[in-house]
Design a protein around this motif. Structure first.
Motif, PDB file in Angstrom:
ATOM      1  N   SER A   1       0.836  -1.206   0.000  1.00  0.00           N
ATOM      2  CA  SER A   1       0.000   0.000   0.000  1.00  0.00           C
ATOM      3  C   SER A   1       0.868   1.253   0.000  1.00  0.00           C
ATOM      4  CB  SER A   1      -0.926   0.009   1.218  1.00  0.00           C
ATOM      5  OG  SER A   1      -1.797  -1.097   1.194  1.00  0.00           O
ATOM      6  N   TRP A   2       1.960   1.183   0.740  1.00  0.00           N
ATOM      7  CA  TRP A   2       2.873   2.328   0.797  1.00  0.00           C
ATOM      8  C   TRP A   2       3.428   2.632  -0.595  1.00  0.00           C
ATOM      9  CZ3 TRP A   2       8.129   2.848  -0.265  1.00  0.00           C
ATOM     10  CH2 TRP A   2       8.688   4.069   0.099  1.00  0.00           C
ATOM     11  N   VAL A   3       3.876   1.610  -1.293  1.00  0.00           N
ATOM     12  CA  VAL A   3       4.415   1.800  -2.647  1.00  0.00           C
ATOM     13  C   VAL A   3       3.357   2.395  -3.566  1.00  0.00           C
ATOM     14  CG1 VAL A   3       5.239   0.587  -4.713  1.00  0.00           C
ATOM     15  CG2 VAL A   3       6.205   0.027  -2.471  1.00  0.00           C
ATOM     16  N   ALA A   4       2.141   1.860  -3.492  1.00  0.00           N
ATOM     17  CA  ALA A   4       1.058   2.342  -4.357  1.00  0.00           C
ATOM     18  C   ALA A   4       0.731   3.810  -4.097  1.00  0.00           C
ATOM     19  CB  ALA A   4      -0.184   1.483  -4.165  1.00  0.00           C
ATOM     20  N   ASP A   5       0.955   4.272  -2.872  1.00  0.00           N
ATOM     21  CA  ASP A   5       0.602   5.642  -2.501  1.00  0.00           C
ATOM     22  C   ASP A   5       1.686   6.665  -2.843  1.00  0.00           C
ATOM     23  OD1 ASP A   5      -1.821   4.813  -1.505  1.00  0.00           O
ATOM     24  OD2 ASP A   5      -1.136   4.694   0.592  1.00  0.00           O
ATOM     25  N   GLN A   6       2.889   6.205  -3.192  1.00  0.00           N
ATOM     26  CA  GLN A   6       3.991   7.136  -3.415  1.00  0.00           C
ATOM     27  C   GLN A   6       3.965   7.700  -4.835  1.00  0.00           C
ATOM     28  OE1 GLN A   6       5.584   7.944  -0.589  1.00  0.00           O
ATOM     29  NE2 GLN A   6       4.160   6.362   0.174  1.00  0.00           N
ATOM     30  N   ASP A   7       4.405   8.931  -4.930  1.00  0.00           N
ATOM     31  CA  ASP A   7       4.461   9.609  -6.229  1.00  0.00           C
ATOM     32  C   ASP A   7       5.869   9.464  -6.799  1.00  0.00           C
ATOM     33  OD1 ASP A   7       3.860  11.134  -8.427  1.00  0.00           O
ATOM     34  OD2 ASP A   7       4.082  13.064  -7.388  1.00  0.00           O
ATOM     35  N   PHE A   8       6.153   8.266  -7.312  1.00  0.00           N
ATOM     36  CA  PHE A   8       7.475   7.995  -7.868  1.00  0.00           C
ATOM     37  C   PHE A   8       7.675   8.769  -9.174  1.00  0.00           C
ATOM     38  CE2 PHE A   8       6.892   4.166  -5.285  1.00  0.00           C
ATOM     39  CZ  PHE A   8       8.137   4.056  -4.679  1.00  0.00           C
ATOM     40  N   GLU A   9       8.885   9.236  -9.370  1.00  0.00           N
ATOM     41  CA  GLU A   9       9.277   9.806 -10.657  1.00  0.00           C
ATOM     42  C   GLU A   9       9.867   8.685 -11.504  1.00  0.00           C
ATOM     43  OE1 GLU A   9      12.398  13.051 -12.630  1.00  0.00           O
ATOM     44  OE2 GLU A   9      12.261  12.842 -10.443  1.00  0.00           O
TER      45      GLU A   9
ATOM     46  N   TYR B   1      12.474   3.877 -10.826  1.00  0.00           N
ATOM     47  CA  TYR B   1      11.555   4.724 -10.074  1.00  0.00           C
ATOM     48  C   TYR B   1      12.309   5.442  -8.953  1.00  0.00           C
ATOM     49  CZ  TYR B   1       8.275   1.718 -12.519  1.00  0.00           C
ATOM     50  OH  TYR B   1       7.595   1.026 -13.494  1.00  0.00           O
ATOM     51  N   PHE B   2      12.186   6.759  -8.933  1.00  0.00           N
ATOM     52  CA  PHE B   2      12.879   7.593  -7.967  1.00  0.00           C
ATOM     53  C   PHE B   2      11.876   8.256  -7.031  1.00  0.00           C
ATOM     54  CE2 PHE B   2      14.331  11.873  -6.744  1.00  0.00           C
ATOM     55  CZ  PHE B   2      15.434  11.520  -5.963  1.00  0.00           C
ATOM     56  N   LEU B   3      12.224   8.267  -5.738  1.00  0.00           N
ATOM     57  CA  LEU B   3      11.392   8.936  -4.734  1.00  0.00           C
ATOM     58  C   LEU B   3      12.307   9.774  -3.848  1.00  0.00           C
ATOM     59  CD1 LEU B   3       8.490   9.173  -3.531  1.00  0.00           C
ATOM     60  CD2 LEU B   3       9.165   7.372  -1.917  1.00  0.00           C
TER      61      LEU B   3
END
Length: 321
Positions: free
Chosen positions: A66-74, A89-91
Motif C-alpha cells: 500500500s505504501w508503494v502504491a501511494d507514493q508519487d514515484f518519478e 523509479y525515484f522517490l
C-alpha cells in the motif's frame, strides 16, 4: 585395410559431429529455459524456493504494498551502453537528504517489489530512494536476463545519473536481493565504481553464475555441469554478450574497498549459505555477516524483520553520514 580406416574415420567424425549438435541443441534449450526473457515455468513448485506462509503473505500483502502504491514515484529512463532502454523509479526523501539507496531486485522480479526494503530506508533512515528494473525485467527493455553481469554497468550508469541529479556529494548505498545482490557485488569490484558508493548490503548472493547454474543443474535435472553448461555459456555469450564464468561476484569482491554487509538464511537451499560465507571470507574491504536462522532464499527479512532492520541500520550508521 585402407577402406577399414576410412570407415572408422567416418564413424569418429560422425560421432563428434553428433556430440557437437547435441551440445548446441542442449545449450540453446537451457538458454531459452533460464536466460531468454519470458515466464519460467520450471521454477513453479520448486521446493528450494518454498517459504513460510507468513513470509509469502508479507511479500504479497504486506503494508509496504500500500505504501508503494501511494507514493508519487518519478519514472526515470536511461539508455544502456549497448542500447537497451532501462526504466526505474525515484522517490525523493521526505526531508532534504544527502543519502541515496539503490535497491536491486532478484531474478524474474521487478523494481517496485523492492519497496519492502524501500519503505524502511525511506521512513526510518531518511534516504532518497531509487528502484530500477533490471534489463529483461519490468518495464526495462532487453531480451535476456543478465544475472548481474551486464546489470553491474547499468547500475554504475544509474548511479552517475542520480548523483548528477542529486549532487556529487550524495552518499550512495547499494542494497540487492539474490540476483540483485550479485549485481551490486559485481559492480563493487569495478574500477569505474562511482566514489559516492559508500556501502553495500548483499542479501542472498551467489558466488558466480557458473557456480549457481552448476548447482541447480545437478539439483533440478541431475546433470553434471560439464559440458552442457559450458555449451549454454557459449550460446549466452553469442546471444547476450557474457560467459557464465566471467559473471563472478567472488572475483569482484576481492578487489573492492567498499564495506559490505552480507545477509543470508541458514536454510537457503536455492543458493546455499556457503556462497555468502565464501564471499565474506574473500572480500578485501571491511565486512559484516548476518545469518538468519530458519530463513530460505530471500526470506531473511520476513523471518526476522526487526533484527534485519537493526543490523542494516547499525551497519550503515557507522559508514554513511
Amino acid at each position: 585395410m585402407k577402406l577399414l580406416k576410412n570407415h572408422w574415420k567416418k564413424i569418429i567424425v560422425g560421432v563428434i559431429a553428433l556430440f557437437v549438435l547435441i551440445q548446441l541443441a542442449g545449450g540453446i534449450f537451457f538458454y531459452d529455459l533460464a536466460i531468454k526473457r519470458g515466464p519460467k515455468e520450471f521454477l513453479q513448485n520448486n521446493a528450494d524456493l518454498d517459504v513460510a506462509d507468513e513470509s509469502m503473505d508479507l511479500y504479497l500483502n504486506g503494508d509496504w504494498t500500500s505504501w508503494v502504491a501511494d507514493q508519487d514515484f518519478e519514472q526515470l529512463t536511461m539508455t544502456s551502453r549497448d542500447g537497451i532502454e532501462l526504466n526505474g523509479y525515484f522517490l525523493p526523501a521526505a526531508k532534504p537528504s544527502g543519502k541515496l539507496v539503490i535497491l536491486t531486485h532478484g531474478y524474474l522480479g521487478n523494481a517496485k517489489q523492492m519497496g519492502l526494503f524501500g519503505m524502511f530506508y525511506y521512513q526510518e533512515l531518511g534516504y532518497n530512494l531509487f528502484m530500477p528494473d533490471a534489463r529483461g525485467h519490468g518495464k526495462s527493455g532487453g531480451t535476456y536476463y543478465g544475472f548481474g553481469w551486464p546489470d553491474r554497468l547499468d547500475l554504475i550508469d544509474w548511479t552517475d545519473l542520480l548523483t548528477g541529479k542529486l549532487g556529487q556529494q550524495t552518499e550512495v548505498v547499494y542494497h540487492g536481493l539474490s540476483m540483485g545482490a550479485a549485481t551490486v557485488l559485481m559492480a563493487s569490484g569495478e574500477e569505474e565504481l562511482p566514489k559516492q558508493v559508500k556501502a553495500i548490503v548483499a542479501d542472498s548472493p551467489y558466488g558466480s553464475v557458473y557456480q549457481l547454474f552448476a548447482y541447480q543443474m545437478n539439483r533440478m535435472f541431475h546433470l553434471p555441469a560439464f559440458p552442457l553448461l559450458d555449451s549454454t555459456s557459449l550460446i549466452t555469450k553469442l546471444r547476450a554478450g557474457y560467459f557464465f564464468r566471467e559473471a563472478n561476484s567472488l572475483e569482484a569482491v576481492k578487489h573492492t574497498d567498499v564495506p559490505i554487509l552480507y545477509i543470508h538464511g541458514d536454510s537457503d537451499t536455492f543458493v546455499p549459505l556457503k556462497n555468502a560465507l565464501e564471499l565474506y571470507n574473500s572480500t578485501s574491504s571491511s565486512t559484516e555477516l548476518l545469518v538468519v536462522e530458519g530463513a530460505n532464499h530471500g526470506e531473511s527479512y520476513a523471518k526476522e524483520p526487526g533484527l534485519y532492520r537493526e543490523k542494516v541500520g547499525q551497519f550503515l550508521g557507522n559508514i554513511v553520514k
